[in-house]
Motif scaffolding. Structure first.
Motif, short mmCIF file in Angstrom:
data_model
loop_
_atom_site.label_atom_id
_atom_site.label_comp_id
_atom_site.label_asym_id
_atom_site.label_seq_id
_atom_site.Cartn_x
_atom_site.Cartn_y
_atom_site.Cartn_z
N ILE A 124 -30.36 -42.82 -30.67
CA ILE A 124 -29.63 -41.77 -29.73
C ILE A 124 -29.00 -40.72 -30.83
CG2 ILE A 124 -27.35 -41.44 -28.57
CD1 ILE A 124 -27.66 -44.27 -27.41
N LEU A 125 -29.20 -39.44 -30.25
CA LEU A 125 -28.60 -38.22 -30.89
C LEU A 125 -27.27 -38.10 -30.52
CD1 LEU A 125 -31.70 -36.07 -30.55
CD2 LEU A 125 -31.32 -37.17 -32.72
N THR A 126 -26.46 -37.55 -31.46
CA THR A 126 -25.13 -36.85 -31.34
C THR A 126 -24.92 -35.41 -31.76
OG1 THR A 126 -24.18 -37.83 -33.15
CG2 THR A 126 -23.98 -38.95 -31.05
N LEU A 127 -24.02 -34.79 -31.25
CA LEU A 127 -24.00 -33.14 -31.74
C LEU A 127 -22.59 -32.92 -31.83
CD1 LEU A 127 -25.89 -30.86 -31.97
CD2 LEU A 127 -25.34 -30.38 -29.59
N ASN A 128 -22.26 -32.97 -33.19
CA ASN A 128 -20.85 -32.65 -33.58
C ASN A 128 -20.70 -32.03 -35.10
OD1 ASN A 128 -18.15 -32.52 -33.38
ND2 ASN A 128 -17.62 -34.21 -34.66
N ASN A 129 -22.04 -32.14 -35.95
CA ASN A 129 -21.92 -31.31 -37.05
C ASN A 129 -23.36 -30.71 -37.30
OD1 ASN A 129 -23.46 -33.27 -38.27
ND2 ASN A 129 -21.62 -34.30 -38.87
N LEU A 130 -23.56 -30.06 -38.30
CA LEU A 130 -24.81 -29.15 -38.73
C LEU A 130 -25.88 -30.22 -39.00
CD1 LEU A 130 -24.10 -26.10 -41.10
CD2 LEU A 130 -25.16 -26.16 -38.71
N GLU A 131 -25.56 -31.37 -39.65
CA GLU A 131 -26.63 -32.26 -40.03
C GLU A 131 -27.11 -32.95 -38.65
OE1 GLU A 131 -27.89 -32.38 -42.90
OE2 GLU A 131 -29.28 -33.63 -42.01
N GLN A 132 -26.18 -33.22 -37.78
CA GLN A 132 -26.56 -33.65 -36.59
C GLN A 132 -27.39 -32.62 -35.72
OE1 GLN A 132 -22.81 -35.06 -34.75
NE2 GLN A 132 -22.73 -36.78 -36.19
N TYR A 133 -26.94 -31.47 -35.74
CA TYR A 133 -28.08 -30.29 -35.02
C TYR A 133 -29.10 -30.30 -35.55
CZ TYR A 133 -29.21 -25.84 -33.02
OH TYR A 133 -29.87 -24.84 -32.45
N ARG A 134 -29.39 -30.50 -37.11
CA ARG A 134 -30.56 -30.21 -37.56
C ARG A 134 -31.48 -31.17 -37.02
NH1 ARG A 134 -28.21 -29.88 -42.96
NH2 ARG A 134 -28.18 -27.58 -43.09
N ARG A 135 -31.06 -32.49 -36.80
CA ARG A 135 -31.95 -33.74 -36.27
C ARG A 135 -32.29 -33.58 -34.59
NH1 ARG A 135 -29.78 -39.54 -35.24
NH2 ARG A 135 -31.71 -40.59 -34.70
N TYR A 136 -31.26 -33.08 -34.16
CA TYR A 136 -31.37 -32.63 -32.75
C TYR A 136 -32.25 -31.73 -32.31
CZ TYR A 136 -29.25 -30.04 -28.68
OH TYR A 136 -29.04 -29.45 -27.58
N PHE A 137 -32.26 -30.57 -33.32
CA PHE A 137 -33.27 -29.39 -33.08
C PHE A 137 -34.71 -29.91 -33.47
CE2 PHE A 137 -35.11 -25.41 -34.75
CZ PHE A 137 -34.83 -24.52 -33.77
N ASP A 138 -34.88 -30.71 -34.19
CA ASP A 138 -36.24 -30.98 -35.11
C ASP A 138 -36.68 -31.92 -33.59
OD1 ASP A 138 -36.14 -29.56 -36.84
OD2 ASP A 138 -35.55 -31.03 -38.43
N ASN A 141 -37.60 -30.26 -30.49
CA ASN A 141 -38.46 -29.48 -30.34
C ASN A 141 -40.16 -30.26 -30.30
OD1 ASN A 141 -38.30 -26.82 -30.42
ND2 ASN A 141 -37.28 -26.88 -32.20
N ARG A 142 -40.01 -31.38 -30.81
CA ARG A 142 -41.19 -32.62 -30.78
C ARG A 142 -41.31 -33.16 -29.14
NH1 ARG A 142 -39.21 -34.41 -35.65
NH2 ARG A 142 -38.59 -36.15 -34.66
N ALA A 159 -27.48 -29.43 -21.42
CA ALA A 159 -28.55 -29.70 -20.60
C ALA A 159 -28.87 -28.14 -19.82
CB ALA A 159 -27.96 -30.34 -19.37
N HIS A 160 -28.00 -27.57 -19.66
CA HIS A 160 -28.41 -25.92 -19.26
C HIS A 160 -28.99 -25.41 -20.07
CE1 HIS A 160 -27.56 -21.86 -18.75
NE2 HIS A 160 -27.07 -22.01 -17.36
N ASP A 161 -28.83 -25.37 -21.52
CA ASP A 161 -29.66 -24.98 -22.69
C ASP A 161 -30.84 -25.61 -22.74
OD1 ASP A 161 -29.17 -23.13 -24.84
OD2 ASP A 161 -29.49 -24.80 -26.28
N ILE A 162 -30.93 -26.91 -23.07
CA ILE A 162 -32.20 -27.38 -23.29
C ILE A 162 -33.28 -27.11 -22.24
CG2 ILE A 162 -33.68 -29.63 -23.66
CD1 ILE A 162 -30.81 -30.87 -24.56
N ASP A 228 -38.55 -38.71 -24.24
CA ASP A 228 -38.97 -38.59 -25.70
C ASP A 228 -37.74 -38.62 -26.53
OD1 ASP A 228 -41.78 -38.20 -24.87
OD2 ASP A 228 -40.73 -36.37 -24.16
N ALA A 229 -36.37 -38.28 -26.13
CA ALA A 229 -35.16 -38.18 -26.88
C ALA A 229 -33.94 -38.25 -25.90
CB ALA A 229 -35.14 -36.56 -27.54
#
Ligand SMILES: Cc1cc2nc3c(=O)[nH]c(=O)nc-3n(C[C@H](O)[C@H](O)[C@H](O)COP(=O)(O)OP(=O)(O)OC[C@H]3O[C@@H](n4cnc5c(N)ncnc54)[C@H](O)[C@@H]3O)c2cc1C
Length: 371
Positions: A124-138, A141-142, A159-162, A228-229
């Motif tokens: 499960i992904l989370t989103l509270n710092n740059l490192e987590q954003y890196r994993r989320y973004f990559d 994208n897959r 959700a609106h953004d993705i 997928d994510a």
């Protein structure tokens, strides 16, 4: 030699405090210790960076070295503080022991992920710092189909953004988006604008199993889907791992001067519970940093918060709110036009909060709320 002011954390709280302190005092050494890379970035951009295909590197506004030079401070990135000796006024970070004159905890919060069964739950992904954003973004994208857990502020925004690029399903235990922030008609308008997102309310994820391609997700009501994510935005909890010896409740307990229960130790930002309130937004953190900087420079200054305006970053249906907008004892007056909606919350015949949408702007009501 003068003992340094030591700040643990290089988020909005840590760096805003260092910057504000330097406006009062240019000679006391300031040391910022942080377990991350110490880069300066705007965290609110994390929830709308994917839509614009902005990478983690592109979000960085300044490096740790750049911040150190700009603020004339020392920044020690990738340095985790593991213990504080309040009596001796020193902290431990790896093999180093660093003394402090004053210590500020700006350690932020940790994402909360509810217990979920299955071998896929660990991904499960989370989103509270740059490192987590890196994993989320990559990962995104897959991916083709993304599940968002939680329909609060951050879950709704991402959700609106993705959904600009991917198929999105959002699941929330409640009955609508932003249930704890806005009245029902605002959520309903938002649902119709976000019609490209599949919304599932009144249920929770029970298990996540890895399958040949992606994850099989099972809800408590038996509904299954393959994605997928998975990203969880079920809330944040103040980080309390350095608090042995400090009074804590939901966060690190501080008074209006941001003082903890130990002398010369202060806390602000997402980790702090200020006179009973946790206020995880930029504006209260900036107000706290400015007040604390004056206090640390020798002029004791309490922080005061008025009603805090919040903007929901859903460009297809922009929402702004301030004051008291949740609770069953509110009496709502709603009017709507082509340009948006205005919802005024009253209690005992007094205006206590507002929500506006579209091109309507409630900022002119803020002074009324402050009375
Ligand atoms: C996706 C998202 C969107 C948001 N959007 C908005 C918005 O639109 N408007 C708004 O006002 N607010 C928004 N917020 C909230 C706002 O961004 C946060 O309240 C704020 O950034 C928190 O700052 P902080 O410095 O307290 O914590 P953090 O940024 O989490 O910083 C904590 C720091 O402490 C360090 N640290 C922790 N423990 C240790 C240790 N033991 N040793 C060393 N270092 C340590 C970490 O490395 C980090 O540098 C959003 C939040 C998120 C997650």
């Amino acid at each position: 030699m003068k003992m340094p002011l030591v700040i643990i954390g290089s988020g909005h709280a840590g760096y805003t405090l260092a910057r504000a302190f330097r406006q009062h005092d240019t000679s006391t050494p300031v040391v910022v210790l942080t377990e991350d890379g110490g880069e300066y970035y705007s965290k609110p951009q994390l929830s709308h960076g994917f839509g614009h295909q902005t990478s983690a590197a592109q979000l960085i506004q300044n490096s740790a070295t750049g911040m150190a030079a700009e603020l004339k401070i020392m920044v020690r990135p990738h340095t985790r503080v593991t213990a504080i000796d309040f009596a001796a006024q020193k902290i431990t970070a790896g093999a180093a022991q660093i003394p402090y004159s004053d210590l500020v905890l700006a350690v932020g919060a940790k994402p909360f992920v509810p217990p979920i069964e299955g071998d896929g739950a660990q991904d499960i992904l989370t989103l509270n710092n740059l490192e987590q954003y890196r994993r989320y973004f990559d990962t995104l994208n897959r991916s083709e189909h993304v599940l968002v857990i939680g329909g609060g502020l951050v879950g709704t925004e991402i959700a609106h953004d993705i959904a600009q690029h991917k198929r999105v399903t959002l699941v929330d235990i409640g009955s609508r988006l932003l249930e704890r922030l806005v009245p029902e008609p605002v959520s309903q308008r938002l649902h119709s604008v976000m019609d490209q997102v599949t919304l599932r309310f009144g249920t929770v994820v029970a298990r996540i199993d890895k399958v040949a391609k992606g994850y099989s997700v099972t809800m408590v009501d038996g509904v299954k889907l393959t994605v997928d994510a998975i990203i969880c935005t079920a809330g944040l909890k103040p980080r309390l791992d350095l608090t042995a010896g400090l009074e804590i409740q939901r966060g690190i307990v501080v008074d209006s001067y941001l003082r903890t229960s130990q002398a010369h130790v202060y806390a602000l930002g997402d980790c702090a519970e200020i006179e009973g309130q946790i206020l995880p937004y930029l504006q209260p953190i900036t107000l706290s940093a400015n007040a604390l900087a004056s206090t640390l420079a020798g002029k004791p200054t309490p922080v005061h918060f008025g009603p805090l305006p919040v903007a929901v970053k859903t460009p297809r249906y922009p929402i702004q709110l301030a004051g008291l907008t949740q609770g069953s004892n509110l009496d709502w007056q709603i009017n709507e036009g082509d340009d948006g909606l205005t919802a005024l919350a009253h209690r005992d015949n007094k205006l206590v909060g507002y929500v506006t949408t579209g091109s309507r702007n409630g900022f002119s009501l803020l002074p009324t709320l402050m009375r």
